[in-house]
Design an enzyme around this catalytic site. Structure first.
Site, PDB file in Angstrom:
ATOM      1  N   ARG A 258      40.033  21.526  47.787  1.00  0.00           N
ATOM      2  CA  ARG A 258      40.440  22.516  46.794  1.00  0.00           C
ATOM      3  C   ARG A 258      40.933  23.806  47.448  1.00  0.00           C
ATOM      4  O   ARG A 258      41.312  24.758  46.763  1.00  0.00           O
ATOM      5  CB  ARG A 258      39.288  22.800  45.835  1.00  0.00           C
ATOM      6  CG  ARG A 258      38.998  21.584  44.950  1.00  0.00           C
ATOM      7  CD  ARG A 258      37.893  21.781  43.966  1.00  0.00           C
ATOM      8  NE  ARG A 258      37.111  20.555  43.864  1.00  0.00           N
ATOM      9  CZ  ARG A 258      37.367  19.558  43.021  1.00  0.00           C
ATOM     10  NH1 ARG A 258      38.356  19.636  42.188  1.00  0.00           N
ATOM     11  NH2 ARG A 258      36.594  18.482  43.023  1.00  0.00           N
TER      12      ARG A 258
ATOM     13  N   THR B 186      38.261  20.798  57.889  1.00  0.00           N
ATOM     14  CA  THR B 186      37.139  20.246  57.147  1.00  0.00           C
ATOM     15  C   THR B 186      36.703  18.916  57.763  1.00  0.00           C
ATOM     16  O   THR B 186      37.204  18.511  58.821  1.00  0.00           O
ATOM     17  CB  THR B 186      37.468  20.169  55.632  1.00  0.00           C
ATOM     18  OG1 THR B 186      36.300  19.751  54.934  1.00  0.00           O
ATOM     19  CG2 THR B 186      38.597  19.201  55.323  1.00  0.00           C
TER      20      THR B 186
ATOM     21  N   LYS C 295      35.441  19.358  62.306  1.00  0.00           N
ATOM     22  CA  LYS C 295      34.954  20.699  62.660  1.00  0.00           C
ATOM     23  C   LYS C 295      34.467  20.809  64.112  1.00  0.00           C
ATOM     24  O   LYS C 295      34.622  21.846  64.737  1.00  0.00           O
ATOM     25  CB  LYS C 295      33.842  21.139  61.695  1.00  0.00           C
ATOM     26  CG  LYS C 295      34.352  21.416  60.277  1.00  0.00           C
ATOM     27  CD  LYS C 295      33.245  21.939  59.383  1.00  0.00           C
ATOM     28  CE  LYS C 295      33.763  22.224  57.973  1.00  0.00           C
ATOM     29  NZ  LYS C 295      32.760  22.891  57.140  1.00  0.00           N
TER      30      LYS C 295
ATOM     31  N   ASN D   6      35.547  26.076  61.228  1.00  0.00           N
ATOM     32  CA  ASN D   6      36.224  25.756  59.959  1.00  0.00           C
ATOM     33  C   ASN D   6      37.492  26.586  59.754  1.00  0.00           C
ATOM     34  O   ASN D   6      38.215  26.366  58.796  1.00  0.00           O
ATOM     35  CB  ASN D   6      35.273  25.918  58.758  1.00  0.00           C
ATOM     36  CG  ASN D   6      35.120  27.367  58.348  1.00  0.00           C
ATOM     37  OD1 ASN D   6      35.238  28.272  59.176  1.00  0.00           O
ATOM     38  ND2 ASN D   6      34.867  27.609  57.077  1.00  0.00           N
TER      39      ASN D   6
ATOM     40  N   ASP E 182      31.683  29.611  57.081  1.00  0.00           N
ATOM     41  CA  ASP E 182      30.772  28.995  56.109  1.00  0.00           C
ATOM     42  C   ASP E 182      29.497  29.829  55.923  1.00  0.00           C
ATOM     43  O   ASP E 182      28.993  29.962  54.802  1.00  0.00           O
ATOM     44  CB  ASP E 182      30.390  27.573  56.542  1.00  0.00           C
ATOM     45  CG  ASP E 182      31.532  26.583  56.358  1.00  0.00           C
ATOM     46  OD1 ASP E 182      32.369  26.806  55.457  1.00  0.00           O
ATOM     47  OD2 ASP E 182      31.591  25.593  57.100  1.00  0.00           O
TER      48      ASP E 182
ATOM     49  N   GLY F 277      22.078  18.697  58.465  1.00  0.00           N
ATOM     50  CA  GLY F 277      23.420  18.364  58.944  1.00  0.00           C
ATOM     51  C   GLY F 277      24.231  19.611  59.237  1.00  0.00           C
ATOM     52  O   GLY F 277      23.682  20.699  59.448  1.00  0.00           O
ATOM     53  N   GLY F 278      25.549  19.446  59.235  1.00  0.00           N
ATOM     54  CA  GLY F 278      26.448  20.546  59.557  1.00  0.00           C
ATOM     55  C   GLY F 278      26.315  21.704  58.588  1.00  0.00           C
ATOM     56  O   GLY F 278      26.294  22.875  58.990  1.00  0.00           O
TER      57      GLY F 278
ATOM     58  N   ASN G 216      13.947  17.443  56.420  1.00  0.00           N
ATOM     59  CA  ASN G 216      14.987  16.414  56.469  1.00  0.00           C
ATOM     60  C   ASN G 216      14.368  15.032  56.468  1.00  0.00           C
ATOM     61  O   ASN G 216      13.274  14.820  56.983  1.00  0.00           O
ATOM     62  CB  ASN G 216      15.827  16.597  57.739  1.00  0.00           C
ATOM     63  CG  ASN G 216      17.149  15.865  57.651  1.00  0.00           C
ATOM     64  OD1 ASN G 216      17.815  15.924  56.619  1.00  0.00           O
ATOM     65  ND2 ASN G 216      17.537  15.187  58.714  1.00  0.00           N
TER      66      ASN G 216
ATOM     67  N   ARG H 293      16.016  15.281  63.400  1.00  0.00           N
ATOM     68  CA  ARG H 293      17.179  16.169  63.270  1.00  0.00           C
ATOM     69  C   ARG H 293      16.746  17.576  62.852  1.00  0.00           C
ATOM     70  O   ARG H 293      17.320  18.571  63.289  1.00  0.00           O
ATOM     71  CB  ARG H 293      18.148  15.624  62.217  1.00  0.00           C
ATOM     72  CG  ARG H 293      19.153  14.660  62.791  1.00  0.00           C
ATOM     73  CD  ARG H 293      20.145  14.249  61.722  1.00  0.00           C
ATOM     74  NE  ARG H 293      21.427  14.926  61.853  1.00  0.00           N
ATOM     75  CZ  ARG H 293      22.395  14.867  60.932  1.00  0.00           C
ATOM     76  NH1 ARG H 293      22.210  14.173  59.825  1.00  0.00           N
ATOM     77  NH2 ARG H 293      23.527  15.492  61.110  1.00  0.00           N
TER      78      ARG H 293
HETATM   79  P1  ATR Z   1      26.855  17.973  55.945  1.00  0.00           P
HETATM   80  O1  ATR Z   1      27.915  18.524  56.839  1.00  0.00           O
HETATM   81  O2  ATR Z   1      27.253  17.911  54.498  1.00  0.00           O
HETATM   82  O3  ATR Z   1      25.552  18.668  56.132  1.00  0.00           O
HETATM   83  P2  ATR Z   1      25.912  15.738  57.514  1.00  0.00           P
HETATM   84  O4  ATR Z   1      26.012  16.534  58.767  1.00  0.00           O
HETATM   85  O5  ATR Z   1      26.379  14.333  57.524  1.00  0.00           O
HETATM   86  O6  ATR Z   1      26.714  16.430  56.326  1.00  0.00           O
HETATM   87  O7  ATR Z   1      24.380  15.797  56.989  1.00  0.00           O
HETATM   88  C1  ATR Z   1      23.970  15.099  55.866  1.00  0.00           C
HETATM   89  C2  ATR Z   1      22.580  15.542  55.481  1.00  0.00           C
HETATM   90  O8  ATR Z   1      22.235  14.900  54.247  1.00  0.00           O
HETATM   91  C3  ATR Z   1      21.511  15.156  56.475  1.00  0.00           C
HETATM   92  O9  ATR Z   1      20.470  16.107  56.424  1.00  0.00           O
HETATM   93  C4  ATR Z   1      21.059  13.807  55.932  1.00  0.00           C
HETATM   94  O10 ATR Z   1      19.752  13.396  56.312  1.00  0.00           O
HETATM   95  P3  ATR Z   1      19.541  12.513  57.659  1.00  0.00           P
HETATM   96  O11 ATR Z   1      19.669  13.477  58.809  1.00  0.00           O
HETATM   97  O12 ATR Z   1      18.176  11.965  57.507  1.00  0.00           O
HETATM   98  O13 ATR Z   1      20.627  11.473  57.640  1.00  0.00           O
HETATM   99  C5  ATR Z   1      21.060  14.111  54.454  1.00  0.00           C
HETATM  100  N1  ATR Z   1      21.108  12.872  53.631  1.00  0.00           N
HETATM  101  C6  ATR Z   1      22.150  12.052  53.447  1.00  0.00           C
HETATM  102  N2  ATR Z   1      21.815  11.027  52.645  1.00  0.00           N
HETATM  103  C7  ATR Z   1      20.510  11.219  52.285  1.00  0.00           C
HETATM  104  C8  ATR Z   1      19.576  10.514  51.472  1.00  0.00           C
HETATM  105  N3  ATR Z   1      19.918   9.394  50.847  1.00  0.00           N
HETATM  106  N4  ATR Z   1      18.330  11.027  51.346  1.00  0.00           N
HETATM  107  C9  ATR Z   1      17.992  12.161  51.980  1.00  0.00           C
HETATM  108  N5  ATR Z   1      18.818  12.869  52.772  1.00  0.00           N
HETATM  109  C10 ATR Z   1      20.062  12.409  52.932  1.00  0.00           C
END
Ligand code: ATR
Length: 279
Positions: A15, A61, A65, A86, A101, A128-129, A150, A155
């Protein structure tokens, strides 16, 4: 004519062109902001070719990144701390990378949850990121102690290791106990992602949050996430994540086009209608 871009893979859903296009016409600037889809294996070459390409810079994006971080010859302190870029721009032919961000997250909370930066106990869901950007903003703007929860506890612990002694990493089993004294809860986990994994309805247990707690979701599709709905139903102050997207765009626009734009109700309405049309 000044040209800027957003790149990702895929990038069709972005967007950002709507946001920058709105500002370009509001200021009457003759400029462009285009989507450029670049597959991961071509991303290093794409970034490498930016000096001399005619672009003033652009946004980056998912999933580029980290590649952009490696490609930039100069990084601002925020991008280096978060480990992701970003926003890119050129300075005397040198590719520079920043991360807006964290700024976007803080500016959104400044607008919707004033006082958020005075809280002492912050819980972040996800590692995550997106969580790294939120963590950076919270550490930078407040004196709070931050617990990162998490699914994969390693992580969360790695984030604590990277960001220092004010941060600790925890598994989901500790959620209830940690929420009991949280002043601010921030969700960074996309429920779409969680749903795809089959457990999208597993909401954090908001009943254990204190009555003064604030809740923020950085996910903005849908605008009112199940977490925000539950928080509001409990009477807690809650902020959606759309403002983070709008505010993170401000510094990039200013760098490329030379004017600092504002996040207005009109801009928000424009993006809200777009989300309603194409979630
Ligand atoms: P982003 O940049 O959006 O943070 P990412 O780096 O891929 O994306 O991180 C995704 C996050 O969502 C992580 O904290 C991931 O948990 P894991 O480290 O255990 O994978 C979390 N996540 C994704 N699917 C999930 C689920 N079904 N239940 C709980 N946490 C989830």
């Amino acid at each position: 004519m000044t040209r800027a871009f957003v790149t990702g893979w895929p990038v069709a859903h972005s967007r950002s062109p709507l946001i920058h296009g709105h500002w370009l016409s509001a200021f009457g600037i003759e400029g462009s902001y285009e989507k450029i889809a670049v597959p991961p294996e071509k991303a290093p070459d794409f970034f490498g070719a930016l000096p001399g390409s005619g672009f003033a810079g652009g946004n980056v994006t998912v999933p580029h990144k980290e590649t952009a971080l490696r490609a930039a010859s100069r990084l601002d302190a925020t991008a280096a701390a978060i480990g992701a870029v970003n926003t890119l721009w050129l300075e005397d032919g040198t590719l520079c990378g920043g991360n807006t961000d964290a700024y976007g997250f803080a500016a959104n909370l400044d607008a919707l949850l004033p006082g958020w930066d005075g809280t002492e106990d912050v819980v972040i869901l996800g590692a995550g990121g997106a969580a790294r950007a939120v963590l950076h903003a919270v550490l930078d703007r407040s004196r709070a102690r931050v617990r990162v929860i998490n699914r994969t506890v390693a992580r969360a612990e790695a984030l604590a290791e990277a960001f220092g002694p004010r941060v600790s990493g925890h598994g989901e089993g500790e959620q209830r106990a940690l929420l009991r004294h949280a002043d601010l809860l921030v969700n960074t986990v996309s429920k779409d992602m969680a749903k795809a994994a089959g457990d999208g309805d597993a909401l954090p247990e908001l009943d254990s949050l204190p009555d003064h707690a604030m809740v923020s979701d950085i996910v903005y599709v849908p605008l009112e996430t199940p977490l925000l709905r539950a928080a509001r139903r409990r009477g807690l102050a809650a902020a959606d994540g759309l403002g983070m997207l709008l505010h993170q765009a401000v510094p990039g626009f200013e760098r490329w086009f030379g004017v600092r734009p504002e996040v207005t109700a009109a801009l928000r309405d424009l993006v809200v209608s777009d989300i309603e049309r194409v979630p």
